[in-house]
Design a protein around this motif. Structure first.
Motif, PDB file in Angstrom:
ATOM      1  N   LYS A 295       0.866  -1.175   0.000  1.00 28.53           N
ATOM      2  CA  LYS A 295       0.000   0.000   0.000  1.00 28.53           C
ATOM      3  C   LYS A 295       0.908   1.231   0.000  1.00 28.53           C
ATOM      4  O   LYS A 295       1.674   1.444   0.941  1.00 28.53           O
ATOM      5  CB  LYS A 295      -0.897  -0.007   1.237  1.00 28.53           C
ATOM      6  N   ILE A 296       0.834   2.012  -1.056  1.00 27.10           N
ATOM      7  CA  ILE A 296       1.705   3.175  -1.208  1.00 27.10           C
ATOM      8  C   ILE A 296       0.825   4.402  -1.425  1.00 27.10           C
ATOM      9  O   ILE A 296       0.012   4.441  -2.344  1.00 27.10           O
ATOM     10  CB  ILE A 296       2.687   2.986  -2.377  1.00 27.10           C
ATOM     11  N   GLU A 297       1.002   5.392  -0.554  1.00 28.58           N
ATOM     12  CA  GLU A 297       0.193   6.604  -0.628  1.00 28.58           C
ATOM     13  C   GLU A 297       1.080   7.827  -0.507  1.00 28.58           C
ATOM     14  O   GLU A 297       2.031   7.838   0.285  1.00 28.58           O
ATOM     15  CB  GLU A 297      -0.832   6.631   0.504  1.00 28.58           C
ATOM     16  N   GLU A 298       0.726   8.854  -1.262  1.00 23.05           N
ATOM     17  CA  GLU A 298       1.485  10.097  -1.154  1.00 23.05           C
ATOM     18  C   GLU A 298       1.198  10.747   0.200  1.00 23.05           C
ATOM     19  O   GLU A 298       0.049  10.825   0.641  1.00 23.05           O
ATOM     20  CB  GLU A 298       1.142  11.058  -2.286  1.00 23.05           C
ATOM     21  N   TYR A 299       2.268  11.179   0.853  1.00 22.35           N
ATOM     22  CA  TYR A 299       2.165  11.859   2.143  1.00 22.35           C
ATOM     23  C   TYR A 299       1.897  13.328   1.861  1.00 22.35           C
ATOM     24  O   TYR A 299       2.649  13.971   1.132  1.00 22.35           O
ATOM     25  CB  TYR A 299       3.468  11.687   2.923  1.00 22.35           C
ATOM     26  N   ARG A 300       0.834  13.834   2.410  1.00 23.40           N
ATOM     27  CA  ARG A 300       0.475  15.243   2.185  1.00 23.40           C
ATOM     28  C   ARG A 300       0.194  15.939   3.507  1.00 23.40           C
ATOM     29  O   ARG A 300      -0.480  15.388   4.369  1.00 23.40           O
ATOM     30  CB  ARG A 300      -0.755  15.338   1.300  1.00 23.40           C
ATOM     31  N   LEU A 301       0.716  17.143   3.619  1.00 22.01           N
ATOM     32  CA  LEU A 301       0.373  18.007   4.742  1.00 22.01           C
ATOM     33  C   LEU A 301      -0.805  18.862   4.320  1.00 22.01           C
ATOM     34  O   LEU A 301      -0.779  19.466   3.237  1.00 22.01           O
ATOM     35  CB  LEU A 301       1.560  18.891   5.118  1.00 22.01           C
ATOM     36  N   PRO A 302      -1.843  18.950   5.129  1.00 14.79           N
ATOM     37  CA  PRO A 302      -3.019  19.743   4.748  1.00 14.79           C
ATOM     38  C   PRO A 302      -2.645  21.184   4.404  1.00 14.79           C
ATOM     39  O   PRO A 302      -1.921  21.843   5.143  1.00 14.79           O
ATOM     40  CB  PRO A 302      -3.901  19.699   5.999  1.00 14.79           C
ATOM     41  N   GLY A 303      -3.096  21.624   3.232  1.00 14.05           N
ATOM     42  CA  GLY A 303      -2.895  23.003   2.809  1.00 14.05           C
ATOM     43  C   GLY A 303      -1.495  23.325   2.306  1.00 14.05           C
ATOM     44  O   GLY A 303      -1.204  24.477   2.012  1.00 14.05           O
ATOM     45  N   VAL A 304      -0.614  22.325   2.193  1.00 14.66           N
ATOM     46  CA  VAL A 304       0.756  22.576   1.740  1.00 14.66           C
ATOM     47  C   VAL A 304       0.963  21.910   0.385  1.00 14.66           C
ATOM     48  O   VAL A 304       0.775  20.699   0.240  1.00 14.66           O
ATOM     49  CB  VAL A 304       1.793  22.032   2.756  1.00 14.66           C
TER      50      VAL A 304
END
Length: 137
Positions: free
Chosen positions: A28-37
């Motif tokens: 399972k590979i998901e892009e790591y995202r910071l909210p609003g960045v």
């Protein structure tokens, strides 16, 4: 003793690499995202979950390759090689090829331990796969 606790895969095309590892190993590979960045490509990062928490193994990350071009075919390895335990080496080798990877070193016996092969992913990175089999000779 110091243990490996995380790995990173460098890729020219991380989304293609994520598809490859998901198709071959079910990761399972998901892009790591910071909210609003909004991240520039070179700073984007994907988390790699190789299996359930509580089971042996480690998780890692996937990121854009930096500093060097992808390894050329036949070039000496310039990184740690991760070897993955698989239940069926032949089936895993077939999935690697179907997903766009290549067999770098064909299946061979590691006497008394199992069957080992090395492959390259869609980004030119080398990894190993081993099927445990004490009768391997």
């Amino acid at each position: 003793m110091n243990r490996v606790i995380h790995f990173e895969i460098h890729a020219g095309d991380p989304e293609r690499a994520a598809r490859f590892y998901g198709d071959v190993f079910g990761w399972k590979i998901e892009e790591y995202r910071l909210p609003g960045v909004e991240m520039e490509d070179e700073n984007r990062y994907w988390t790699v979950m190789t299996g359930p928490e509580g089971e042996p193994g480690i998780n890692g990350g996937l990121m854009f390759r930096r500093g060097r071009p992808a390894p050329a075919g036949g070039q000496a390895v310039n990184a740690y090689i991760c070897t993955l335990g698989v239940a069926d080496l032949d089936a895993s080798l077939a999935r690697v090829q179907k997903a766009g990877g290549k067999i770098a070193v064909p299946r061979m016996a590691v006497s008394g331990i199992g069957w080992l092969a090395y492959c390259t992913d869609t980004e030119g990175n080398t990894f190993g796969m081993m099927q445990e089999d004490e009768s391997a000779r």
